[in-house]
Design a protein around this motif. Structure first.
Motif, PDB file in Angstrom:
ATOM      1  N   THR A 158      36.823  50.766  15.120  1.00 43.51           N
ATOM      2  CA  THR A 158      36.521  52.158  15.477  1.00 43.51           C
ATOM      3  C   THR A 158      35.123  52.615  15.032  1.00 43.51           C
ATOM      4  OG1 THR A 158      38.845  52.804  15.543  1.00 43.51           O
ATOM      5  CG2 THR A 158      37.235  54.559  15.179  1.00 43.51           C
ATOM      6  N   VAL A 201      38.961  61.722  17.145  1.00 42.63           N
ATOM      7  CA  VAL A 201      39.059  60.485  16.366  1.00 42.63           C
ATOM      8  C   VAL A 201      40.337  60.486  15.531  1.00 42.63           C
ATOM      9  CG1 VAL A 201      37.958  59.065  14.590  1.00 42.63           C
ATOM     10  CG2 VAL A 201      36.566  60.199  16.316  1.00 42.63           C
ATOM     11  N   TYR A 240      40.837  56.734   7.872  1.00 35.34           N
ATOM     12  CA  TYR A 240      40.496  55.431   8.451  1.00 35.34           C
ATOM     13  C   TYR A 240      40.532  54.335   7.383  1.00 35.34           C
ATOM     14  CZ  TYR A 240      37.706  51.573  10.163  1.00 35.34           C
ATOM     15  OH  TYR A 240      37.281  50.311  10.477  1.00 35.34           O
ATOM     16  N   VAL A 278      38.601  62.326   8.187  1.00 32.17           N
ATOM     17  CA  VAL A 278      38.589  61.215   9.144  1.00 32.17           C
ATOM     18  C   VAL A 278      38.196  59.921   8.432  1.00 32.17           C
ATOM     19  CG1 VAL A 278      37.520  60.319  11.234  1.00 32.17           C
ATOM     20  CG2 VAL A 278      38.046  62.751  11.055  1.00 32.17           C
ATOM     21  N   ASN A 279      37.152  59.982   7.614  1.00 29.50           N
ATOM     22  CA  ASN A 279      36.719  58.796   6.863  1.00 29.50           C
ATOM     23  C   ASN A 279      37.818  58.287   5.943  1.00 29.50           C
ATOM     24  OD1 ASN A 279      33.522  60.413   6.452  1.00 29.50           O
ATOM     25  ND2 ASN A 279      34.140  59.009   8.056  1.00 29.50           N
ATOM     26  N   LEU A 332      43.162  57.654  15.583  1.00 28.97           N
ATOM     27  CA  LEU A 332      43.623  56.964  14.384  1.00 28.97           C
ATOM     28  C   LEU A 332      45.132  57.114  14.200  1.00 28.97           C
ATOM     29  CD1 LEU A 332      40.800  57.851  11.813  1.00 28.97           C
ATOM     30  CD2 LEU A 332      41.092  55.737  13.099  1.00 28.97           C
ATOM     31  N   LEU A 362      41.649  49.726  16.128  1.00 28.66           N
ATOM     32  CA  LEU A 362      41.620  50.535  14.912  1.00 28.66           C
ATOM     33  C   LEU A 362      40.505  50.075  13.981  1.00 28.66           C
ATOM     34  CD1 LEU A 362      42.810  52.502  12.781  1.00 28.66           C
ATOM     35  CD2 LEU A 362      44.380  50.652  12.136  1.00 28.66           C
ATOM     36  N   CYS A 363      40.436  48.765  13.725  1.00 24.29           N
ATOM     37  CA  CYS A 363      39.457  48.241  12.772  1.00 24.29           C
ATOM     38  C   CYS A 363      38.022  48.397  13.266  1.00 24.29           C
ATOM     39  CB  CYS A 363      39.753  46.767  12.488  1.00 24.29           C
ATOM     40  SG  CYS A 363      41.322  46.461  11.646  1.00 24.29           S
TER      41      CYS A 363
END
Length: 295
Positions: free
Chosen positions: A276, A226, A16, A12-13, A230, A273-274
């Motif tokens: 999140t 998440v 993103y 996830v990290n 994304l 998005l940014c």
């Protein structure tokens, strides 16, 4: 401030940061650049606290220098402000293009600053250890090399100071000689540490086929939700980019797609998005305050 986004699954990290960095480099519309820069600054101050101000002090001159130096080499544009002695024009478009390039550079650097704090070496090993074992080991070592090198340099300098070899005192020749000794000792430590790490990983069977590994990360419902968010944002923003919603031209004149109601949705999703990680942090903080108030 507690960053709950750091506790999410490494995939996830990674997804993103890959998305926000790529979009920050591709999208040149000023409104989108302001959104990305605003969110990047908020997040870097969230994960680094007061140390984020040091990055800001370096970024602001970078924007100014890019805006000033670009017109010296780029003379395109229809709006001529005046002519240099050599006959080359200074155009408004070249100044604005330089400013846009500077903002893009600062935004990407700011995102990478947060990325280096969130994506730790163990996350890289977890994600790429089986696919690219050698590359993941090099990346993980590179991420932690700079802070460890700085700490070791300070330790060596303090040790030298205790025996009367203070790097801040004496003539320039003496200080230079002491500084070279400190740097030599630190470089020797770094090379020995790299060899020890390589031998240690080899002795543990790192990179061998069939080697088992203990995973400290697991994908749960929170991570999946998440990831879906994304994915939705990425597809939506990509569609807007392909359709030209984020188009903005600087040469020969400033030009952009007419702003309509449909464009609002793309900018709102891009902002979503940014923002999140910050939204997730706010949600976690609100949840804990609610639980605490009921105790």
């Amino acid at each position: 401030m507690l960053d709950s986004f750091t506790g999410y699954h490494p995939l996830v990290n990674l997804i993103y940061f890959a998305m926000v960095i790529v979009f920050s480099m591709l999208i040149s519309h000023p409104a989108a650049q302001v959104i990305s820069l605003f969110c990047a600054l908020i997040y870097v101050f969230g994960v680094k606290g007061g140390r984020g101000s040091a990055l800001l002090k370096l970024c602001l001159p970078a924007v100014a220098l890019t805006a000033l130096f670009n017109p010296l080499f780029n003379h395109e544009g229809a709006t001529v402000l005046f002519y240099f002695e050599g006959g080359n024009p200074l155009t408004l478009e070249s100044i604005l293009y330089g400013l846009s390039s500077g903002v893009m550079l600062v935004t990407v650097l700011t995102w990478f600053s947060s990325f280096s704090r969130v994506m730790t070496s163990d996350k890289f090993i977890y994600l790429f250890g089986r696919i690219m074992p050698s590359l993941s080991l090099v990346l993980s070592m590179s991420l932690r090399f700079v802070p460890r090198f700085i700490r070791q340099t300070q330790m060596v300098a303090e040790a030298q100071k205790c025996i009367g070899r203070d790097i801040s005192k004496g003539s320039l020749k003496q200080r230079s000689k002491i500084a070279v000794g400190v740097l030599s000792a630190t470089l020797t430590w770094a090379l020995e540490n790299a060899m020890d790490t390589a031998d240690s990983m080899k002795s543990r069977g790192y990179g061998l086929k069939g080697r088992t590994a203990y995973n400290i990360y697991s994908m749960d419902a929170r991570d999946l939700s998440v990831l879906i968010w994304l994915g939705f944002c990425g597809l939506f923003v990509s569609a807007g980019y392909v359709c030209g919603t984020f188009d903005f031209g600087y040469f020969p004149q400033l030009s952009t797609r007419p702003f309509d109601v449909s464009s609002v949705y793309f900018y709102v999703i891009y902002f979503g998005l940014c923002i999140t990680p910050m939204a997730l942090n706010a949600g976690e903080e609100l949840k804990w305050k609610t639980i605490y108030s009921k105790m």
